[in-house]
Design an enzyme around this catalytic site. Structure first.
Site, mmCIF file in Angstrom:
data_model
loop_
_atom_site.group_PDB
_atom_site.id
_atom_site.type_symbol
_atom_site.label_atom_id
_atom_site.label_comp_id
_atom_site.label_asym_id
_atom_site.label_seq_id
_atom_site.Cartn_x
_atom_site.Cartn_y
_atom_site.Cartn_z
ATOM 1 N NE ARG A 104 0.202 -0.382 4.882
ATOM 2 C CZ ARG A 104 -1.006 0.515 6.083
ATOM 3 N NH1 ARG A 104 -2.573 -0.176 6.503
ATOM 4 N NH2 ARG A 104 -0.112 0.780 7.332
ATOM 5 C CB CYS A 108 3.510 8.748 -7.877
ATOM 6 S SG CYS A 108 5.079 10.259 -7.779
ATOM 7 C CG ASN A 142 -3.433 5.254 6.668
ATOM 8 O OD1 ASN A 142 -4.022 5.255 7.233
ATOM 9 N ND2 ASN A 142 -2.443 4.651 6.077
ATOM 10 C CD GLU A 143 -0.238 5.646 9.512
ATOM 11 O OE1 GLU A 143 0.753 4.994 9.398
ATOM 12 O OE2 GLU A 143 -0.403 5.162 11.248
ATOM 13 C CB CYS A 149 8.174 9.693 -5.145
ATOM 14 S SG CYS A 149 7.614 8.959 -6.476
ATOM 15 C CB CYS A 154 9.229 13.197 -7.800
ATOM 16 S SG CYS A 154 7.802 12.393 -7.777
ATOM 17 C CD GLU A 303 -4.758 3.855 12.179
ATOM 18 O OE1 GLU A 303 -3.788 3.106 12.113
ATOM 19 O OE2 GLU A 303 -4.823 4.475 10.833
HETATM 20 C C1 GLA Z 1 -1.010 2.386 11.087
HETATM 21 C C2 GLA Z 1 -2.059 2.329 9.580
HETATM 22 C C3 GLA Z 1 -3.341 1.110 9.974
HETATM 23 C C4 GLA Z 1 -2.533 -0.412 10.418
HETATM 24 C C5 GLA Z 1 -2.046 0.084 11.333
HETATM 25 C C6 GLA Z 1 -1.523 -1.048 11.643
HETATM 26 O O1 GLA Z 1 -1.083 3.328 11.374
HETATM 27 O O2 GLA Z 1 -2.775 3.586 9.642
HETATM 28 O O3 GLA Z 1 -4.182 0.891 8.355
HETATM 29 O O4 GLA Z 1 -1.891 -0.339 9.703
HETATM 30 O O5 GLA Z 1 -0.602 0.836 11.563
HETATM 31 O O6 GLA Z 1 -0.726 -0.676 13.709
HETATM 32 ZN ZN ZN Z 2 6.828 11.052 -8.128
#
Ligand code: GLA
Ligand code: ZN
Length: 657
Positions: A104, A108, A142-143, A149, A154, A303
């Site tokens: 995941r 880019c 997400n995160e 890259c 880039c 989270e």
């Molecule tokens: C990260 C991600 C989640 C999952 C957790 C697992 O924080 O955002 O999708 O992978 O870690 O601890």
């Molecule tokens: Zn790139």
């Protein structure tokens, strides 16, 4: 009331489980459920073919049980059809090769093709859900990590960034000092993307170039997040938008990233195994105070630790009794107003099948869920907490530039910028003192923060040096540490002046020589005659107006000042030329707090942290036992006992909650 939410992935589960899951969340008193992130392949199974039926059903079900949703845009994981049909959307490694598909986060962030598809899916979601009463907030991607890259898109952007910033190649060559090793650029196309963390020998590269590249990557990421936020706002200008931050391999300037968002949020995974060694700095409180500083206000946890971690690493130990509640309340103590637990049930498939959620695979009631229920009951009884904030008289300055600088070029073994930040923070927690972790771009005002701590401020702009000096002159108290003023704003060494360079006048001292002692352990003696261990670095100081507050004890510089304090204007500046242990930091900060007139608690046992939230005429003082031992101490004449990981809260009107 402080809100509890749940991270839920309906697309991972058979429909027959959905209603029981959602009902159980509602029975727990949950306020919201976070859904949608990562589910692009279910939202757009084939190009231009959208299916939101399943998400509609999930949102409708959650709403039927009285809860709201936090919707994640799914852009962290593009569907495989997109990557395979448009390979230019895939991130490149440092060797320029597209990364391997199947995990995941390998999109880019700058690829125009990726942006076009991301825009389409975000618009589709926003068109459908934005402004609906069920939607509490949006989480972007997400995160998101700083975009390292090396793809052609880039590369082109980096070259443009350099052009915009430095104007001409002559100027850029001067700014980066590229004459060394014939590194002078004769064409913009020669400027390459560079992944510092992936290169084993970053010590052979030009530090000024590496610093600039990190700044570029950080800006790229902030722009990527802002791009999605703007799309959502087109459909609902009043939307609450966040993104769930983490401290990954590549750390961006979160202060800039969160600027266009409404609330800061963070994925809070404190350590499951607590070290016995009293000199280790493991408290998670630093991260929480830092998150609050991104927007200078209370924040959310997207989270929150709900089970043992694992999968992409061996599974950790089980959660100790009290840990789920203790860590959750620690986050609340530092300003979290909503905590979304990761995740409802542990995944049964995919890479994270051993990264545990609240429920195990057996899907039976368990100890962790019970603890969450108890936490809910406890929070329900603490009325008014959601209307309080954390006010701090101490600021710890965090500088993204210093973070990049020391990560790329530690200079001495063990020179770790983050550890130094944490050492100061940890000590203040143990003294019951609130701390704001503020960006170095923020104004400094003695009326807000009486004491400002500025560790290892090497990369120095005139603007920052002037700001800090004005702060001290008008009555503020500052603490500077080794390497301060060592570099200019481009990341090149300053020439022709004693360190701490731009800070020297205010610090009232000169660094005559330095000894990079690395992992060796030496000692110093503070002004009370107490001996403390030091390591990593020793500046040999000559006083120029300041008074010594610690002296070296060993080697040819025994008796020379290791730290000093200078009265300057209405305030003072202390300079610490070495990196001490915890006892040194405690002695130093106790004297700084006294000087600045800030109250503290002297008798907390090691590992017990304390901080406050206040509002509406009431103060809540949290005590958190961040150890695996029982502790007893006295607070306002009352004997307080804390079990391992326990939190107790004392209020200004005499109650204990
Ligand atoms: C990260 C991600 C989640 C999952 C957790 C697992 O924080 O955002 O999708 O992978 O870690 O601890
Ligand atoms: Zn790139």
């Amino acid at each position: 009331m402080i809100k509890i939410a749940i991270d839920y992935y309906p697309e991972h589960w058979d429909r027959s489980l959905w209603e029981d899951d959602v009902r159980a969340m509602a029975e727990l008193g949950c306020y919201a459920v976070r859904v949608g992130e990562f589910a692009w392949s279910r939202m757009e199974p084939a190009e231009g073919v959208y299916d939101f039926g399943w998400l509609d059903d999930a949102v409708e079900l959650i709403a039927r049980y009285g809860m709201k949703v936090i919707l994640g845009t799914p852009t962290n994981c593009a569907p495989l059809w997109l990557y395979t049909e448009h390979p230019d959307t895939v991130q490149c490694e440092r060797d320029g090769q597209r990364t391997h598909l199947g995990i995941r986060g390998h999109r880019c962030q700058t690829s125009p093709t990726f942006r076009a598809y991301a825009e389409k899916i975000v618009r589709k979601m926003a068109e459908r859900y934005a402004g609906r009463p069920e939607v509490l907030a949006w989480q972007i991607d997400n995160e998101v990590e700083s975009n390292h890259c090396t793809c052609p898109s880039c590369q082109e952007r980096f070259q443009k960034y350099c052009k915009d910033k430095h104007g001409t190649l002559e100027q850029l060559n001067r700014d980066w000092g590229t004459v060394v090793w014939s590194g002078e650029y004769s064409d913009w196309s020669q400027i390459e993307c560079f992944n510092t963390a992936w290169v084993n020998k970053s010590d052979w590269f030009n530090p000024a170039y590496m610093l600039e590249y990190e700044r570029f990557c950080s800006e790229t990421t902030a722009e990527y997040v802002a791009f999605q936020a703007a799309l959502i706002r087109e459909y609902d200008p009043a939307a609450t938008i966040t993104t769930n931050a983490c401290f990954g391999l590549h750390v961006q300037d979160f202060y800039k990233e969160f600027a266009p968002l409404d609330v800061a949020s963070y994925d809070n995974y404190p350590p499951l195994e607590i070290p016995e060694d009293a000199n280790e700095v493991y408290s998670n409180a630093f991260a929480l105070d830092m998150v609050r500083g991104w927007k200078n206000k209370n924040f959310w946890i997207m989270e929150q630790l709900g089970g043992p971690m694992g999968c992409w690493m061996p599974t950790t130990r089980a959660m100790e009794p009290g840990m789920l509640e203790g860590y959750a309340l620690q986050a609340v103590a530092h300003g979290a107003d909503l905590l979304s637990f990761f995740r409802w049930r542990t995944a049964a498939t995919g890479a994270e099948m051993y990264c545990f959620g609240l429920l195990d695979h057996d899907n039976k009631p368990n100890r962790r869920l019970k603890e969450l229920e108890l936490l809910q009951h406890r929070l329900a009884k603490i009325e008014g907490l959601e209307d309080t904030t954390v006010e701090a008289q101490v600021a710890l300055v965090f500088s993204p530039d210093q973070s990049y600088n020391f990560a790329n070029q530690a200079q001495s073994r063990g020179f770790d910028y983050w550890r130094q930040e944490r050492l100061f923070h940890d000590t203040l927690m143990g003294l019951g003192v609130n701390v704001d972790v503020v960006s170095d771009a923020e104004p400094l005002d003695p009326a807000r923060h009486k004491l400002v701590i500025v560790p290892a401020y090497a990369v120095t702009s005139d603007a920052f040096a002037e700001k800090l000096e004005a702060y001290v002159r008008s009555g503020g108290h500052a603490v500077l540490t080794a390497r301060s003023g060592a570099k200019d704003a481009n990341g090149n060494c300053t020439v022709g002046e004693y360190l701490p360079g731009k800070f020297a006048r205010m610090a009232g001292c000169r660094v005559l020589e330095s000894d990079a002692i690395g992992e060796a352990v030496q000692t110093l003696r503070d002004s009370n005659g107490n001996v403390h261990n030091i390591g990593v670095w020793c500046d040999l100081l000559e006083l120029d107006g300041a008074r010594a507050i610690a002296e070296y004890d060993q080697r040819y510089y025994a008796g020379m000042p290791a730290a000093c304090r200078n009265a300057y204007g209405e305030g003072s500046c202390s300079y610490v030329g070495t990196i001490g242990d915890k006892s040194f930091h405690r002695a130093l900060l106790v004297s700084e707090l006294r000087l600045a007139g800030i109250d503290f608690i002297e008798n907390l046992p090691a590992g017990v942290e304390s901080s406050t939230r206040a509002g509406g005429g009431r103060e809540y003082r949290f005590f958190f036992n961040n150890t695996m031992k029982n502790h007893t101490f006295f607070y306002q004449g009352k004997r307080v006992t804390l079990q391992p990981l326990e939190v107790k809260i004392s209020t200004s009107d005499g109650a204990w909650l």
